[in-house]
Design a protein around this motif. Structure first.
Motif: not given
Length: 128
Positions: A30-42
């Motif tokens: 499976x090929x795709x764009x790497x998505x960084x997990x969303x970081x919650x705002x402090x």
């Protein structure tokens, strides 16, 4: 949007997302764009007690300390006044006793005694 379509990922202008490939256990890739997990705002940590309550409490403690200090100061001044008054009374009693001893004591103790009946008044002085 079909049920099997993946969600769209917003891309920052001027940056190119990296492409990643993942090999599954059955051999498919499976090929795709790497998505960084969303970081919650402090989230700013809120104190357990509001600052207003803390300021009021500190103000109350300061006021109580000042009142206690003023109470001790007035108590000290009152005690000092009583001490000075007692010393003045003691000095008056001692001096009064000394005067009484001088007036009522007999002659012959080195003090000056004047016999008023034999004295002659001359030029504002007594002469015997």
């Amino acid at each position: 949007m079909p049920a099997h379509a993946s969600p769209r990922v917003p891309v920052q202008p001027g940056s190119t997302p990296t492409v990643a490939s993942v090999a599954l256990p059955d051999g498919r890739v499976v090929t795709g764009y790497a998505i960084e997990p969303a970081k919650p705002e402090p989230v700013a940590a809120k104190p357990a007690v509001s600052r207003t309550a803390v300021n009021l409490a500190l103000g109350g403690i300061g006021f109580g300390a000042a009142c206690g200090g003023l109470f001790l100061l007035t108590a000290f001044i009152t005690a000092l006044t009583a001490l000075v008054t007692q010393i003045i009374i003691l000095a008056a009693v001692v001096f009064g006793g000394w005067v009484a001893v001088q007036v009522f004591s007999g002659s012959g103790h080195g003090g000056t005694s004047v016999n008023i009946r034999k004295a002659v008044f001359k030029r504002n002085h007594f002469h015997s």
